[in-house]
Structure formats: structure tokens, C-alpha cells
Design a protein around this motif. Sequence first.
Motif, mmCIF file in Angstrom:
data_model
loop_
_atom_site.group_PDB
_atom_site.id
_atom_site.type_symbol
_atom_site.label_atom_id
_atom_site.label_comp_id
_atom_site.label_asym_id
_atom_site.label_seq_id
_atom_site.Cartn_x
_atom_site.Cartn_y
_atom_site.Cartn_z
ATOM 1 N N ARG A 9 0.846 -1.210 0.120
ATOM 2 C CA ARG A 9 -0.087 -0.055 -0.207
ATOM 3 C C ARG A 9 0.867 1.250 0.073
ATOM 4 O O ARG A 9 1.855 1.350 1.030
ATOM 5 C CB ARG A 9 -0.879 -0.062 1.229
ATOM 6 C CG ARG A 9 -1.777 1.379 1.408
ATOM 7 C CD ARG A 9 -2.734 0.984 2.667
ATOM 8 N NE ARG A 9 -3.246 2.294 2.889
ATOM 9 C CZ ARG A 9 -2.714 2.915 3.946
ATOM 10 N NH1 ARG A 9 -1.596 2.822 4.290
ATOM 11 N NH2 ARG A 9 -3.419 4.273 3.941
ATOM 12 N N THR A 10 0.747 2.062 -1.138
ATOM 13 C CA THR A 10 1.322 3.294 -1.123
ATOM 14 C C THR A 10 0.455 4.550 -0.829
ATOM 15 O O THR A 10 -0.255 4.500 -1.606
ATOM 16 C CB THR A 10 2.321 3.237 -2.402
ATOM 17 O OG1 THR A 10 2.953 2.187 -2.425
ATOM 18 C CG2 THR A 10 2.998 4.595 -2.415
ATOM 19 N N VAL A 11 0.884 5.547 -0.133
ATOM 20 C CA VAL A 11 0.234 6.778 -0.073
ATOM 21 C C VAL A 11 0.917 7.751 -0.840
ATOM 22 O O VAL A 11 2.059 8.193 -0.303
ATOM 23 C CB VAL A 11 0.027 7.046 1.354
ATOM 24 C CG1 VAL A 11 -0.876 8.382 1.390
ATOM 25 C CG2 VAL A 11 -0.807 6.035 2.049
ATOM 26 N N LYS A 40 -7.594 4.648 -4.564
ATOM 27 C CA LYS A 40 -8.476 5.576 -3.600
ATOM 28 C C LYS A 40 -8.114 7.142 -3.677
ATOM 29 O O LYS A 40 -7.009 7.090 -2.870
ATOM 30 C CB LYS A 40 -9.063 4.923 -2.516
ATOM 31 C CG LYS A 40 -10.036 5.745 -1.660
ATOM 32 C CD LYS A 40 -11.278 5.880 -2.315
ATOM 33 C CE LYS A 40 -12.331 6.376 -1.358
ATOM 34 N NZ LYS A 40 -13.174 7.169 -2.265
ATOM 35 N N HIS A 42 -8.405 10.798 -2.051
ATOM 36 C CA HIS A 42 -9.127 11.157 -0.786
ATOM 37 C C HIS A 42 -9.220 12.523 -1.204
ATOM 38 O O HIS A 42 -8.160 13.512 -0.819
ATOM 39 C CB HIS A 42 -8.512 10.926 0.509
ATOM 40 C CG HIS A 42 -8.715 9.524 0.832
ATOM 41 N ND1 HIS A 42 -9.735 8.795 1.511
ATOM 42 C CD2 HIS A 42 -7.681 8.372 0.710
ATOM 43 C CE1 HIS A 42 -9.285 7.591 1.576
ATOM 44 N NE2 HIS A 42 -8.321 7.299 0.939
ATOM 45 N N ARG A 47 -4.806 12.897 -0.462
ATOM 46 C CA ARG A 47 -4.244 11.751 -0.485
ATOM 47 C C ARG A 47 -4.685 10.725 -1.627
ATOM 48 O O ARG A 47 -5.846 10.750 -1.969
ATOM 49 C CB ARG A 47 -4.334 11.081 0.712
ATOM 50 C CG ARG A 47 -3.486 11.787 1.904
ATOM 51 C CD ARG A 47 -4.014 11.399 3.457
ATOM 52 N NE ARG A 47 -4.129 10.012 3.659
ATOM 53 C CZ ARG A 47 -3.502 9.148 4.112
ATOM 54 N NH1 ARG A 47 -2.414 9.551 5.146
ATOM 55 N NH2 ARG A 47 -3.841 7.952 4.366
ATOM 56 N N GLU A 49 -4.185 6.517 -2.067
ATOM 57 C CA GLU A 49 -4.089 5.474 -1.863
ATOM 58 C C GLU A 49 -3.923 4.336 -2.940
ATOM 59 O O GLU A 49 -4.982 4.143 -3.436
ATOM 60 C CB GLU A 49 -4.859 4.913 -0.515
ATOM 61 C CG GLU A 49 -4.695 5.783 0.697
ATOM 62 C CD GLU A 49 -5.658 5.214 1.852
ATOM 63 O OE1 GLU A 49 -5.786 4.181 2.017
ATOM 64 O OE2 GLU A 49 -5.908 6.226 2.753
#
Length: 78
Positions: A9-11, A40, A42, A47, A49
Motif C-alpha cells: 500500500r503506497t500513499v 482511492k 481522498h 491523498r 492510496e
Amino acid sequence: MSATATATRTVLRAEGFSCPSCVQKIEKRVGRLAGVESVKVHFASSRIEVVHDPAKTGVDDLVAAVRKAGYVARPAAF
């Protein structure tokens, strides 16, 4: 779709998007990359994700895809 054992998982922190249609543009562009399982955006917190297979798509590829959509993104520190 369930995450594979190799998925990470990279943000990313994004800049420059100002409308909900921007979110769809980014999700569509990043979602096309090989190994990306989910994206996703945000909108309120800027952000992005991404759950992806790092062997197929690296962080630089994610940042480049956001750039191609017309926005600036950097890996988030958290």
C-alpha cells in the motif's frame, strides 16, 4: 478483489486537483497500470492510496501516472 501477498500500500500526497472530476481522472489513469489492485483518491486530504504489486509498478510509476493526468504527487511520509 483481495490483495495478493506481494501487494503493498503506497500513499501519495497530491497537489493541484480542485474538483471531483479530477479524482476520477487520477483513479482512472493510475488504475490502468500493471499490478495496481485499487486506487482511492481522498479529495479532502489530497491523498491517493494505491494497493499495487511493487514488482510490476513502483512508486515512480504511480507518480508518473498522476503527472500524466495533470497533477503533482509525491510519496507521503506516512
